[in-house]
Scaffold this motif. Structure first.
Motif, PDB file in Angstrom:
ATOM      1  N   PHE A  65      58.732  38.035 101.959  1.00 33.90           N
ATOM      2  CA  PHE A  65      60.159  38.205 102.234  1.00 33.90           C
ATOM      3  C   PHE A  65      61.005  38.138 100.972  1.00 33.90           C
ATOM      4  O   PHE A  65      62.196  37.843 101.024  1.00 33.90           O
ATOM      5  N   GLY A  66      60.374  38.392  99.826  1.00 33.78           N
ATOM      6  CA  GLY A  66      61.131  38.461  98.578  1.00 33.78           C
ATOM      7  C   GLY A  66      61.514  37.120  98.003  1.00 33.78           C
ATOM      8  O   GLY A  66      62.472  37.030  97.227  1.00 33.78           O
ATOM      9  N   ASN A  67      60.770  36.078  98.348  1.00 30.34           N
ATOM     10  CA  ASN A  67      61.060  34.738  97.833  1.00 30.34           C
ATOM     11  C   ASN A  67      60.283  34.433  96.564  1.00 30.34           C
ATOM     12  O   ASN A  67      59.229  35.023  96.297  1.00 30.34           O
ATOM     13  N   ALA A  68      60.794  33.485  95.796  1.00 32.16           N
ATOM     14  CA  ALA A  68      60.055  32.962  94.656  1.00 32.16           C
ATOM     15  C   ALA A  68      58.920  32.081  95.169  1.00 32.16           C
ATOM     16  O   ALA A  68      58.818  31.795  96.366  1.00 32.16           O
ATOM     17  N   SER A  69      58.071  31.634  94.270  1.00 34.10           N
ATOM     18  CA  SER A  69      56.955  30.768  94.646  1.00 34.10           C
ATOM     19  C   SER A  69      57.460  29.467  95.263  1.00 34.10           C
ATOM     20  O   SER A  69      58.603  29.044  95.043  1.00 34.10           O
ATOM     21  N   ASN A  70      56.595  28.828  96.025  1.00 33.45           N
ATOM     22  CA  ASN A  70      56.941  27.554  96.646  1.00 33.45           C
ATOM     23  C   ASN A  70      57.197  26.467  95.605  1.00 33.45           C
ATOM     24  O   ASN A  70      56.690  26.535  94.485  1.00 33.45           O
ATOM     25  N   ALA A 121      66.148  41.530 103.440  1.00 36.55           N
ATOM     26  CA  ALA A 121      66.600  42.581 104.362  1.00 36.55           C
ATOM     27  C   ALA A 121      65.418  43.196 105.119  1.00 36.55           C
ATOM     28  O   ALA A 121      64.418  43.593 104.522  1.00 36.55           O
ATOM     29  N   HIS A 122      65.554  43.274 106.437  1.00 38.71           N
ATOM     30  CA  HIS A 122      64.523  43.846 107.296  1.00 38.71           C
ATOM     31  C   HIS A 122      65.181  44.438 108.541  1.00 38.71           C
ATOM     32  O   HIS A 122      66.259  44.007 108.949  1.00 38.71           O
ATOM     33  N   PRO A 123      64.547  45.436 109.173  1.00 39.44           N
ATOM     34  CA  PRO A 123      65.182  46.142 110.294  1.00 39.44           C
ATOM     35  C   PRO A 123      64.852  45.564 111.665  1.00 39.44           C
ATOM     36  O   PRO A 123      63.809  44.928 111.853  1.00 39.44           O
ATOM     37  N   VAL A 133      71.538  27.496 115.470  1.00 41.88           N
ATOM     38  CA  VAL A 133      71.329  26.666 114.288  1.00 41.88           C
ATOM     39  C   VAL A 133      71.203  25.202 114.693  1.00 41.88           C
ATOM     40  O   VAL A 133      72.091  24.649 115.346  1.00 41.88           O
ATOM     41  N   VAL A 134      70.093  24.573 114.293  1.00 45.82           N
ATOM     42  CA  VAL A 134      69.843  23.167 114.621  1.00 45.82           C
ATOM     43  C   VAL A 134      70.346  22.257 113.506  1.00 45.82           C
ATOM     44  O   VAL A 134      71.097  21.312 113.742  1.00 45.82           O
ATOM     45  N   ASN A 135      69.924  22.543 112.274  1.00 43.25           N
ATOM     46  CA  ASN A 135      70.340  21.750 111.110  1.00 43.25           C
ATOM     47  C   ASN A 135      70.487  22.654 109.902  1.00 43.25           C
ATOM     48  O   ASN A 135      69.777  23.658 109.777  1.00 43.25           O
ATOM     49  N   GLY A 136      71.376  22.284 109.001  1.00 40.23           N
ATOM     50  CA  GLY A 136      71.582  23.070 107.800  1.00 40.23           C
ATOM     51  C   GLY A 136      72.599  24.177 108.023  1.00 40.23           C
ATOM     52  O   GLY A 136      73.390  24.142 108.969  1.00 40.23           O
ATOM     53  N   LYS A 137      72.564  25.178 107.152  1.00 45.25           N
ATOM     54  CA  LYS A 137      73.517  26.288 107.238  1.00 45.25           C
ATOM     55  C   LYS A 137      72.776  27.611 107.056  1.00 45.25           C
ATOM     56  O   LYS A 137      72.038  27.793 106.080  1.00 45.25           O
ATOM     57  N   LEU A 138      72.975  28.517 107.995  1.00 46.54           N
ATOM     58  CA  LEU A 138      72.327  29.826 107.989  1.00 46.54           C
ATOM     59  C   LEU A 138      73.315  30.886 107.524  1.00 46.54           C
ATOM     60  O   LEU A 138      74.407  31.013 108.076  1.00 46.54           O
ATOM     61  N   THR A 139      72.915  31.665 106.519  1.00 44.09           N
ATOM     62  CA  THR A 139      73.748  32.755 106.014  1.00 44.09           C
ATOM     63  C   THR A 139      73.153  34.086 106.435  1.00 44.09           C
ATOM     64  O   THR A 139      71.992  34.395 106.111  1.00 44.09           O
ATOM     65  N   HIS A 140      73.944  34.860 107.171  1.00 35.44           N
ATOM     66  CA  HIS A 140      73.534  36.172 107.691  1.00 35.44           C
ATOM     67  C   HIS A 140      74.300  37.255 106.951  1.00 35.44           C
ATOM     68  O   HIS A 140      75.505  37.138 106.704  1.00 35.44           O
ATOM     69  N   GLU A 141      73.608  38.355 106.620  1.00 36.79           N
ATOM     70  CA  GLU A 141      74.250  39.523 106.030  1.00 36.79           C
ATOM     71  C   GLU A 141      73.574  40.759 106.606  1.00 36.79           C
ATOM     72  O   GLU A 141      72.349  40.791 106.744  1.00 36.79           O
ATOM     73  N   ASP A 142      74.359  41.795 106.981  1.00 33.71           N
ATOM     74  CA  ASP A 142      73.744  42.954 107.628  1.00 33.71           C
ATOM     75  C   ASP A 142      74.331  44.278 107.145  1.00 33.71           C
ATOM     76  O   ASP A 142      75.290  44.320 106.370  1.00 33.71           O
ATOM     77  N   SER A 143      73.715  45.361 107.644  1.00 36.88           N
ATOM     78  CA  SER A 143      74.094  46.712 107.238  1.00 36.88           C
ATOM     79  C   SER A 143      75.407  47.167 107.850  1.00 36.88           C
ATOM     80  O   SER A 143      75.910  48.235 107.506  1.00 36.88           O
ATOM     81  N   VAL A 164      69.538  48.258 113.030  1.00 40.32           N
ATOM     82  CA  VAL A 164      70.358  47.511 112.078  1.00 40.32           C
ATOM     83  C   VAL A 164      69.422  46.791 111.102  1.00 40.32           C
ATOM     84  O   VAL A 164      68.291  46.437 111.454  1.00 40.32           O
ATOM     85  N   THR A 165      69.885  46.614 109.877  1.00 38.73           N
ATOM     86  CA  THR A 165      69.143  45.853 108.875  1.00 38.73           C
ATOM     87  C   THR A 165      69.925  44.592 108.536  1.00 38.73           C
ATOM     88  O   THR A 165      71.147  44.645 108.397  1.00 38.73           O
ATOM     89  N   HIS A 166      69.229  43.468 108.442  1.00 38.33           N
ATOM     90  CA  HIS A 166      69.931  42.229 108.093  1.00 38.33           C
ATOM     91  C   HIS A 166      69.026  41.298 107.303  1.00 38.33           C
ATOM     92  O   HIS A 166      67.810  41.494 107.220  1.00 38.33           O
ATOM     93  N   SER A 167      69.628  40.303 106.713  1.00 34.59           N
ATOM     94  CA  SER A 167      68.897  39.251 106.006  1.00 34.59           C
ATOM     95  C   SER A 167      69.407  37.900 106.484  1.00 34.59           C
ATOM     96  O   SER A 167      70.536  37.783 106.967  1.00 34.59           O
TER      97      SER A 167
END
Length: 319
Positions: A65-70, A121-123, A133-143, A164-167
């Motif tokens: 998903f385009g992340n850096a290493s753990n 980003a994925h479709p 959302v249970v805990n923390g903060k979720l950031t959504h961005e879409d097409s 639609v595509t979103h992340s």
């Protein structure tokens, strides 16, 4: 419309990197009204208990998903892998023909995302996607040009429709946990749409907060409306003396998730009762009575409920 025919738009290619834990097979009832007793599931005509150990646990490679290493030595991380996801139904690398959906509920993933990580980003298409959302903060961005960050008790939802595509990312310094649900829409090819509900809009403290309902249900004044005959509720019960009532009408069913705590669910007419731990779930059925059933949910605990038209028989043998 066959709910089980709705396949996920997101495809993950298997790799030999990143652990993936397959659960021990659990024997489930072929018919919820004619149960077989085992040492892992309590005989119940109306409460079909699903222990958390039976859920498929996925911990995918961060590169997918385009992340850096753990960063397993990061003191802010609560899990060695960037994502720990519990799949309630077949999804991604977990494919089980005996566990594809529960009525219109096609996906329920319980995701724990570590700081500064997320889903690139994925479709998606032809699904009503509701994220709690249970805990923390979720950031959504879409097409569609939407970008929004929301915290505990909030909902982000999309009609994926024609596509639609979103992340989705955790841009904060603390872990993020959310429950994502995909529901089969009442029709395909809908115009894509995004919406949200702030956690303060609904009071679910020792109450059954009605958050989501169908666009055709004009009697329900909920903050979120979806193109699907379903209702989603949440409640946070402070102690064992706190309880709420869930009415399940004839011809309806519900899927319950113990999000946090140790709640107990009891069917009023039969007295059937089940205690839950965090991550446990259950299928709820109205029984054989003419008017359905009322379930008492008592604390302490945080519970999410998806109610819908009764359809199919839920999990089958070796789900």
């Amino acid at each position: 419309l066959n709910p089980s025919a709705a396949e996920p738009s997101l495809t993950i290619q298997p790799t030999d990197q990143g652990p993936s834990i397959r659960p021990t097979p659990i024997y489930y009832y072929n018919n919820p009204m004619m149960a077989t007793t085992t040492n892992t599931m309590k005989k119940a005509r109306q409460i079909r208990y699903i222990p958390s150990k039976s859920l498929y646990v996925s911990e995918p490679n961060p590169l997918w998903f385009g992340n850096a290493s753990n960063e397993p030595r990061n003191p802010k991380w609560t899990n060695p892998n960037w994502l720990k996801s519990r799949f309630h139904f077949s999804f991604a690398e977990y494919s089980n023909p005996g566990n594809t959906n529960f009525g219109v509920l096609r996906v329920m993933n319980d995701d724990l995302v570590q700081p500064k990580r997320g889903f690139g980003a994925h479709p998606h298409s032809n699904a009503e996607i509701v994220t709690y959302v249970v805990n923390g903060k979720l950031t959504h961005e879409d097409s569609m040009g939407t970008k929004e960050s929301l915290g505990r008790g909030s909902i982000q939802f999309m009609t994926a429709g024609r596509g639609v595509t979103h992340s989705e990312h955790n841009l904060e310094d603390e872990p993020l946990r959310f429950i994502q649900m995909w529901l089969t829409p009442s029709q395909y090819g809908l115009k894509p749409n995004y919406g949200s509900m702030c956690g303060t809009q609904i009071d679910s403290k020792n109450k059954l907060g009605h958050m989501v309902s169908s666009v055709t249900n004009h009697a329900a004044q909920t903050p979120v409306k979806i193109h699907c005959d379903a209702n989603i509720y949440a409640t946070e019960l402070s102690d064992s003396k706190s309880s709420v009532a869930l009415k399940l009408g004839k011809g309806r069913q519900a899927y319950l998730l113990a999000v946090e705590g140790a709640p107990t669910v009891t069917a009023a007419s039969s007295g059937e009762s089940q205690k839950f731990a965090q991550h446990d779930a259950a299928e709820l059925y109205p029984g054989t009575g003419p008017t359905g059933e009322q379930f008492e949910i008592s604390g302490p605990g945080h519970v999410l409920v998806v109610e819908m038209k009764q359809e199919g028989q839920g999990r089958s043998t070796w789900a």
